[in-house]
Design a protein around this motif. Structure first.
Motif, short mmCIF file in Angstrom:
data_model
loop_
_atom_site.label_atom_id
_atom_site.label_comp_id
_atom_site.label_asym_id
_atom_site.label_seq_id
_atom_site.Cartn_x
_atom_site.Cartn_y
_atom_site.Cartn_z
N UNK A 134 0.82 -1.21 0.00
CA UNK A 134 0.00 0.00 0.00
C UNK A 134 0.85 1.25 0.00
N UNK A 135 1.94 1.22 0.79
CA UNK A 135 2.80 2.40 0.84
C UNK A 135 3.60 2.56 -0.45
N UNK A 136 3.91 1.45 -1.12
CA UNK A 136 4.55 1.55 -2.43
C UNK A 136 3.64 2.28 -3.41
N UNK A 137 2.34 2.03 -3.31
CA UNK A 137 1.37 2.76 -4.12
C UNK A 137 1.45 4.26 -3.83
N UNK A 138 1.54 4.59 -2.56
CA UNK A 138 1.60 6.00 -2.16
C UNK A 138 2.89 6.65 -2.65
N UNK A 139 4.01 5.94 -2.52
CA UNK A 139 5.30 6.47 -2.96
C UNK A 139 5.34 6.67 -4.47
N UNK A 140 4.68 5.78 -5.22
CA UNK A 140 4.64 5.83 -6.68
C UNK A 140 6.05 5.65 -7.26
N UNK A 141 6.26 6.15 -8.47
CA UNK A 141 7.56 6.08 -9.15
C UNK A 141 7.67 7.30 -10.05
N UNK A 142 8.85 7.50 -10.63
CA UNK A 142 9.08 8.64 -11.53
C UNK A 142 8.64 8.26 -12.93
N UNK A 143 7.95 9.18 -13.60
CA UNK A 143 7.50 8.96 -14.98
C UNK A 143 7.65 10.24 -15.77
N UNK A 144 8.35 10.13 -16.89
CA UNK A 144 8.55 11.26 -17.80
C UNK A 144 8.13 10.83 -19.20
N UNK A 145 7.32 11.66 -19.87
CA UNK A 145 6.88 11.27 -21.21
C UNK A 145 7.93 11.64 -22.24
N UNK A 146 7.64 11.31 -23.48
CA UNK A 146 8.65 11.46 -24.53
C UNK A 146 8.97 12.91 -24.83
N UNK A 147 8.13 13.86 -24.39
CA UNK A 147 8.40 15.28 -24.58
C UNK A 147 9.15 15.89 -23.40
N UNK A 148 9.42 15.10 -22.39
CA UNK A 148 10.13 15.61 -21.23
C UNK A 148 9.22 16.07 -20.11
N UNK A 149 7.90 15.94 -20.28
CA UNK A 149 6.97 16.31 -19.22
C UNK A 149 7.04 15.31 -18.07
N UNK A 150 7.21 15.79 -16.85
CA UNK A 150 7.22 14.93 -15.67
C UNK A 150 5.78 14.69 -15.23
N UNK A 151 5.34 13.43 -15.33
CA UNK A 151 3.97 13.08 -15.00
C UNK A 151 3.83 12.53 -13.58
N UNK A 152 4.87 11.86 -13.10
CA UNK A 152 4.86 11.31 -11.74
C UNK A 152 6.23 11.50 -11.12
N UNK A 153 6.23 11.63 -9.79
CA UNK A 153 7.49 11.63 -9.05
C UNK A 153 7.40 10.61 -7.94
N UNK A 154 8.53 9.98 -7.65
CA UNK A 154 8.59 9.05 -6.52
C UNK A 154 8.61 9.86 -5.24
N UNK A 155 7.77 9.49 -4.29
CA UNK A 155 7.63 10.28 -3.07
C UNK A 155 8.14 9.61 -1.81
N UNK A 156 8.92 8.55 -1.93
CA UNK A 156 9.46 7.85 -0.76
C UNK A 156 10.29 6.67 -1.22
N UNK A 157 10.91 5.98 -0.28
CA UNK A 157 11.88 4.95 -0.63
C UNK A 157 11.85 3.80 0.38
N UNK A 158 12.11 2.59 -0.11
CA UNK A 158 12.27 1.42 0.76
C UNK A 158 13.77 1.21 1.00
#
Length: 731
Positions: free
Chosen positions: A458-482
């Motif tokens: 569940x907390x991995x869901x909350x932390x998410x991951x980094x995602x950048x599209x092909x144009x360089x737009x940042x869509x997601x950022x990772x918000x924590x770490x294991x």
């Protein structure tokens, strides 16, 4: 000198063994045909000319040169000259040089000073591993050690013997390391950190969309791991929208690479000092030690790139039993940042997890196959623990602390000390999970690892991951770490990290539209097999760097189950680790310390002739419980506050500052002895002075020097008016 590494991303095993003499240059032979070199990137190779009085490094195209000469000819700290000259080698004063006699080099690591003078360390051969975001990444397969010409002075027999020993140490260090580098990509930074750097430095692409993305990123929170709340949820299954044009990555100049590199992961920082002093760091190649796999994969008729990058920290590194726990600065042994990257159609998904030794002050010395860990009861434990996690949360955000050690038996005390520090601090950014790996997976019940992944999912869901599209737009950022650990942070840790990575990988593939939500990775046998082998090779590489032997439990990582054959192999590896720790660890530790600048070498004649009035020398005997006693000189520079320990027989000088003396304790049973604790040490060292008077003189010199420096810093003369004694006691 050959390089080492794992089987996927690294050269054949034959290249891992150094051959020939200590200064054998191997594959960079003079006279080699260079017609093929002219198609290379100008930063990708140089020519090294060995002249009678200097080494000359010529850049591609002959537009500039570096001239290195040891002008004074004595191994003193500031005697190396590095001149940057425009034009080809003829402008460097070499008019009759045979170009075919030059060595082709693919990078410069730095310069190291031994007893007879300085040596240039270079990359003689490399192997391309693949591309990360369009940038080539290479593995170092061969290095060279070239003496810089100097007015050679006579070395006594004992110092000549030491010189050969230290050259052997350098060869050992270089051959046992797995260095990676790139000419255009900052390998020390993960994808999210690079995106944050580019935004803060206003590095944008020419396309309007990429410029808008950089502007959006720079307007957010300065922390690279702040949650991106307006981005789509990874569980939504929506893939990034395609585009007709892909934004290519902006190339980074070599000078920018060195300046921006994260020093935690740059292993040649210490040997770059001469280049930094002369302002020519754009000629250097930042070297990252660890493991990199980059491979093209196919799932559901869609081709993508899977990459795994493990970066080993160099701030507190060494041999297994000699480097444990944390130091007072919060640096821990065997710290590794592992990044999992999925690239598809110009879109980039990245997820980071870490491992590192339990961040309290503890040791594991002693005899036998598995000495009992010993926790040092000291108030520095709290300081070390909090400094470590202050840095970790600043870098990676909130932490899930997964502790896999045994909750009974010899490992229990270290685990208890770890949990105690977590509870005492009460930091809401730290969530502690104790999972006794050996107990839970007893009798090969590795399916019980699902109990652990269920706790963090569940907390991995909350932390998410980094995602950048092909144009360089940042869509997601990772918000924590294991952050995962066992005792060694090797075998159990790698198994569990691979399980966490698999959970996140499915979400990454679903987000990119490669894998439907109702499909599992295990249904695709070829990709499943590749994943298991990549993570097993990662385990082997990390283990070889720390213990000299491959990882345990890799049969489970490779096949998904334990076997009798695997258990026998683990027994053999455990015995090999014991032999390594018994016979090779001291030499291995010294080799790393030499390369990383933990000490430097000084000839005895230079030390003996240093008669500066602002220095005080004390001849002492350093007493050690686990090695033979050594005669040393303690030097205190009263003007600068520098304090050094010089081992006479080894010609080794370790430098620090009077503020780094964390503890001075008189020994009641010996009026000549002092117990000193320097910053970075686990426990105090015992020094025996010639007389009690010499001992007290040393104490007063250190105290007065600290007070004098404090007075200078605050503009108050604390030593005036008969206050010296009281001020010394205060210091």
């Amino acid at each position: 000198v050959g390089g080492g590494g794992g089987s996927f991303a690294s050269p054949p095993a034959a290249a891992a063994t150094p051959t020939g003499d200590l200064l054998d240059m191997g594959g960079g032979d003079p006279g080699e045909s260079r017609d093929y070199l002219h198609s290379f990137n100008p930063k990708s190779y140089m020519l090294l000319h060995r002249l009678e009085e200097s080494l000359v490094i010529e850049s591609t195209g002959g537009n500039s040169c570096l001239v290195l000469c040891d002008a004074i000819g004595r191994a003193q700290q500031n005697s190396l000259n590095i001149d940057k000259i425009k034009g080809d080698i003829r402008n460097a004063g070499a008019h009759h040089v045979d170009q075919d006699s030059a060595y082709v080099i693919f990078g410069i690591l730095g310069v190291i000073r031994l007893l007879s003078g300085r040596y240039l360390l270079v990359i003689l051969d490399r192997e391309k591993v693949g591309q990360v975001e369009g940038h080539d990444v290479y593995f170092v397969t061969k290095t060279g050690i070239f003496p810089i010409p100097r007015q050679v002075s006579y070395l006594p027999d004992d110092e000549s013997k030491l010189e050969r020993t230290y050259l052997n140490m350098l060869n050992t260090m270089l051959s046992n390391s797995g260095f990676y580098f790139s000419y255009t990509l900052d390998l020390t930074a993960n994808a999210q950190s690079r995106a944050a750097q580019q935004a803060s430095e206003n590095i944008v692409d020419t396309s309007t969309a990429a410029a808008a993305a950089a502007s959006s990123s720079s307007s957010s929170s300065p922390s690279p791991y702040t949650s991106f709340t307006s981005a789509p949820s990874p569980s939504s299954g929506n893939s990034p929208s395609p585009s007709t044009a892909s934004a290519s990555p902006a190339p980074e100049a070599a000078s920018d690479l060195w300046a921006r590199a994260d020093r935690r992961f740059v292993w040649n920082t210490a040997i770059a000092k001469d280049f930094e002093r002369h302002g020519v760091t754009d000629w250097l190649t930042p070297a990252v030690d660890g493991y990199i796999y980059i491979g093209s994969c196919m799932l559901n008729a869609m081709q993508f790139t899977y990459s795994l990058i493990s970066r080993r920290e160099c701030l507190r590194t060494g041999a297994r039993y000699l480097t444990r726990g944390a130091d007072v600065y919060g640096n821990v042994a065997n710290f590794v940042e592992t990044e999992q990257i999925v690239s598809y159609d110009g879109n980039v998904c990245s997820w980071v997890e870490t491992r590192g030794s339990i961040p309290v002050i503890w040791q594991q010395l002693g005899k036998g196959l598995k000495p009992k860990p010993v926790v040092r009861e000291t108030h520095f434990t709290r300081i070390a623990f909090r400094r470590h996690f202050e840095k970790q949360t600043a870098l990676y955000g909130p932490q899930i602390l997964v502790n896999l050690i045994d909750q009974t038996g010899g490992e229990k005390d270290v685990g208890d000390a770890y949990e105690t520090q977590v509870r005492l601090w009460g930091n809401s950014n730290l969530r502690y999970i104790a999972f006794d790996f050996h107990e839970q997976c007893r009798n090969n019940k590795y399916e019980n690892l699902s109990l652990l992944t269920a706790q963090v999912e569940e907390q991995l869901d909350t932390f998410s991951f980094f995602l950048k599209d092909r144009l360089g737009n940042v869509l997601l950022r990772q918000g924590g770490c294991v952050r995962t650990n066992c005792i060694d942070c090797l075998d159990r840790t790698n198994v569990v990290q691979s399980e966490f990575a698999r959970v996140v990988l499915k979400r990454q593939l679903c987000m990119l539209g490669i894998l439907p939500q109702d499909q599992e990775i295990r249904y695709h046998q070829s990709f499943e097999s590749l994943l298991k082998n990549v993570w097993a090779d990662n385990a082997d590489t990390m283990s070889k760097r720390y213990t000299g032997v491959g990882a345990l439990k890799t049969d489970f990582t490779r096949t998904g189950k334990r076997s009798a054959k695997g258990a026998v192999a683990d027994g053999i590896k455990s015995a090999q680790r014991f032999m390594q720790s018994t016979l090779r660890d001291d030499f291995k530790q010294a080799s790393m310390d030499l390369f990383l600048g933990k000490f430097h070498l000084e000839r005895k004649s230079i030390v003996e002739n240093d008669k500066r009035a602002d220095k005080k020398w004390f001849r002492v005997k350093a007493v050690s419980s686990d090695s033979e006693d050594k005669m040393m000189l303690l030097e205190v520079c009263m003007s600068s506050g520098a304090i050094s320990r010089y081992a006479i027989a080894d010609c080794i000088r370790k430098e620090s500052h009077v503020r780094d003396v964390k503890l001075i304790s008189r020994v009641a049973s010996n009026y000549n002895a002092l117990s000193l604790l320097f910053a970075g040490q686990i426990q105090p060292k015992l020094f025996v002075f010639a007389t009690p008077e010499k001992r007290e003189e040393f104490v007063n010199v250190v105290a007065d020097t600290r007070v004098r420096l404090l007075s200078k810093a605050h503009g108050v003369d604390l030593l005036a008016g008969g206050q010296a004694s009281a001020a010394a006691e205060t210091a």
